[in-house]
Write a protein that holds these residues in place. Structure first.
Motif, mmCIF file in Angstrom:
data_model
loop_
_atom_site.group_PDB
_atom_site.id
_atom_site.type_symbol
_atom_site.label_atom_id
_atom_site.label_comp_id
_atom_site.label_asym_id
_atom_site.label_seq_id
_atom_site.Cartn_x
_atom_site.Cartn_y
_atom_site.Cartn_z
ATOM 1 N N PRO A 102 -0.997 -12.072 7.842
ATOM 2 C CA PRO A 102 -0.176 -13.075 7.148
ATOM 3 C C PRO A 102 1.166 -12.505 6.683
ATOM 4 N N LEU A 103 1.179 -11.222 6.312
ATOM 5 C CA LEU A 103 2.445 -10.607 5.893
ATOM 6 C C LEU A 103 3.410 -10.541 7.077
ATOM 7 N N LYS A 104 2.896 -10.156 8.241
ATOM 8 C CA LYS A 104 3.753 -10.103 9.438
ATOM 9 C C LYS A 104 4.295 -11.482 9.782
ATOM 10 N N VAL A 105 3.432 -12.488 9.681
ATOM 11 C CA VAL A 105 3.872 -13.861 9.968
ATOM 12 C C VAL A 105 4.964 -14.271 8.993
ATOM 13 N N ALA A 106 4.754 -14.011 7.710
ATOM 14 C CA ALA A 106 5.756 -14.381 6.698
ATOM 15 C C ALA A 106 7.061 -13.636 6.939
ATOM 16 N N HIS A 107 6.987 -12.322 7.277
ATOM 17 C CA HIS A 107 8.202 -11.544 7.566
ATOM 18 C C HIS A 107 8.905 -12.104 8.802
ATOM 19 N N THR A 108 8.126 -12.447 9.820
ATOM 20 C CA THR A 108 8.711 -12.998 11.047
ATOM 21 C C THR A 108 9.402 -14.326 10.755
ATOM 22 N N LEU A 130 9.015 -18.865 1.153
ATOM 23 C CA LEU A 130 8.708 -17.747 2.053
ATOM 24 C C LEU A 130 8.898 -16.405 1.348
ATOM 25 N N VAL A 131 9.991 -16.272 0.610
ATOM 26 C CA VAL A 131 10.248 -15.023 -0.138
ATOM 27 C C VAL A 131 9.121 -14.787 -1.141
ATOM 28 N N ASN A 132 8.728 -15.853 -1.858
ATOM 29 C CA ASN A 132 7.629 -15.730 -2.823
ATOM 30 C C ASN A 132 6.325 -15.355 -2.130
ATOM 31 N N GLU A 133 6.073 -15.957 -0.975
ATOM 32 C CA GLU A 133 4.852 -15.669 -0.221
ATOM 33 C C GLU A 133 4.817 -14.198 0.200
ATOM 34 N N VAL A 134 5.936 -13.694 0.717
ATOM 35 C CA VAL A 134 6.016 -12.278 1.106
ATOM 36 C C VAL A 134 5.758 -11.389 -0.109
ATOM 37 N N GLN A 135 6.384 -11.723 -1.238
ATOM 38 C CA GLN A 135 6.218 -10.932 -2.467
ATOM 39 C C GLN A 135 4.762 -10.940 -2.939
ATOM 40 N N ILE A 137 2.029 -11.490 -1.129
ATOM 41 C CA ILE A 137 1.190 -10.741 -0.181
ATOM 42 C C ILE A 137 1.397 -9.239 -0.387
ATOM 43 N N GLU A 138 2.651 -8.815 -0.542
ATOM 44 C CA GLU A 138 2.929 -7.390 -0.755
ATOM 45 C C GLU A 138 2.319 -6.909 -2.071
ATOM 46 N N ASP A 139 2.416 -7.734 -3.123
ATOM 47 C CA ASP A 139 1.791 -7.370 -4.407
ATOM 48 C C ASP A 139 0.275 -7.271 -4.268
ATOM 49 N N SER A 140 -0.285 -8.227 -3.544
ATOM 50 C CA SER A 140 -1.732 -8.225 -3.330
ATOM 51 C C SER A 140 -2.161 -6.971 -2.563
ATOM 52 N N ILE A 141 -1.420 -6.629 -1.510
ATOM 53 C CA ILE A 141 -1.722 -5.416 -0.728
ATOM 54 C C ILE A 141 -1.578 -4.175 -1.607
ATOM 55 N N SER A 142 -0.548 -4.141 -2.433
ATOM 56 C CA SER A 142 -0.324 -3.001 -3.318
ATOM 57 C C SER A 142 -1.502 -2.825 -4.285
ATOM 58 N N LYS A 143 -1.955 -3.942 -4.853
ATOM 59 C CA LYS A 143 -3.100 -3.876 -5.773
ATOM 60 C C LYS A 143 -4.363 -3.420 -5.041
ATOM 61 N N LEU A 144 -4.553 -3.956 -3.831
ATOM 62 C CA LEU A 144 -5.713 -3.543 -3.037
ATOM 63 C C LEU A 144 -5.647 -2.055 -2.690
ATOM 64 N N GLU A 145 -4.448 -1.563 -2.366
ATOM 65 C CA GLU A 145 -4.291 -0.142 -2.048
ATOM 66 C C GLU A 145 -4.560 0.734 -3.278
ATOM 67 N N GLN A 146 -4.135 0.252 -4.462
ATOM 68 C CA GLN A 146 -4.430 0.986 -5.693
ATOM 69 C C GLN A 146 -5.938 1.026 -5.946
ATOM 70 N N GLN A 147 -6.583 -0.112 -5.747
ATOM 71 C CA GLN A 147 -8.032 -0.157 -5.912
ATOM 72 C C GLN A 147 -8.720 0.746 -4.891
ATOM 73 N N LEU A 148 -8.196 0.745 -3.667
ATOM 74 C CA LEU A 148 -8.755 1.600 -2.618
ATOM 75 C C LEU A 148 -8.606 3.066 -3.003
ATOM 76 N N GLU A 149 -7.429 3.448 -3.491
ATOM 77 C CA GLU A 149 -7.201 4.836 -3.899
ATOM 78 C C GLU A 149 -8.138 5.231 -5.042
ATOM 79 N N ALA A 150 -8.278 4.332 -6.033
ATOM 80 C CA ALA A 150 -9.185 4.602 -7.163
ATOM 81 C C ALA A 150 -10.628 4.717 -6.672
ATOM 82 N N SER A 151 -11.017 3.844 -5.749
ATOM 83 C CA SER A 151 -12.382 3.879 -5.202
ATOM 84 C C SER A 151 -12.626 5.162 -4.423
ATOM 85 N N GLU A 152 -11.631 5.591 -3.642
ATOM 86 C CA GLU A 152 -11.780 6.830 -2.873
ATOM 87 C C GLU A 152 -11.890 8.033 -3.809
#
Length: 195
Positions: A102-108, A130-135, A137-152
């Protein structure tokens, strides 16, 4: 007369020897009695000490067995936590991966809108959306990556804990083998009553 004195001297000497021997014999009997008492007391002390050591060793074996059981129980919990954490990490990675498309689609779509000719290049509500949607999705990915790092990091801690627990269990198993299988078995074969 010389013969008589000699007989008297011999008699006196014989009496002195008999008296000395009698005193020596009495001293020997007394000494033997004291030695027998010391040996008996030493044997009693040895038996008492043997019982004390047996009780202490049995207590140590029981404590070590209990500690090993607690470590095994804790290890089972850690193993379940590791399994859960690995499942959580897989879910987080899948969730991040699910956000990429979805991020790629929004960027495209945003890139396509920015390549419009002059008059069509506007910042209308669709562009803002569209700008809000990209933001988002990126925030959501960032939070997921933080959770992933904490989980690891948590998983690494759990794995270290698992390794430590396994080492502690190995040590307890070895201690039990020495204390129970070797020491207690050896102690049962020794009869202290003969000493």
């Amino acid at each position: 007369s010389t013969k008589r004195e000699t007989n008297q001297q011999l008699n006196c000497r014989d009496k002195a020897v008999v008296s000395t021997q009698s005193t020596g014999k009495q001293a020997s009997v007394t000494l033997r009695s004291v030695i027998t008492g010391v040996i008996e007391q030493t044997r009693n002390d040895l038996v008492t000490q043997c019982r004390s050591v047996d009780v202490a060793l049995s207590k140590r074996v029981q404590e070590c067995t209990n500690a090993k059981e607690r470590l095994n129980s804790h290890l089972e919990k850690v193993d379940k936590e590791i399994e859960s954490m690995e499942s959580n990490i897989s879910s987080l990675k899948a969730a991040i991966q699910d956000k990429i498309a979805p991020l790629k689609v929004a960027h495209t779509r945003l890139a396509n809108r920015s390549q419009r000719p002059n008059i069509e290049l506007t910042r209308d509500p669709a562009h803002s959306q569209l700008v809000n949607e990209v933001q988002l999705i990126e925030d959501s990915i960032s939070k997921l990556e933080q959770q992933l790092e904490a989980s690891e990091c948590s998983l690494k801690g759990l794995i270290r804990n698992q390794i430590d627990l396994k080492e502690d269990i190995r040590i307890k198993t070895k201690s039990l083998h020495i204390d129970k299988d070797l020491c207690q078995d050896l102690r049962t074969t020794v009869d202290y009553s003969h000493y």
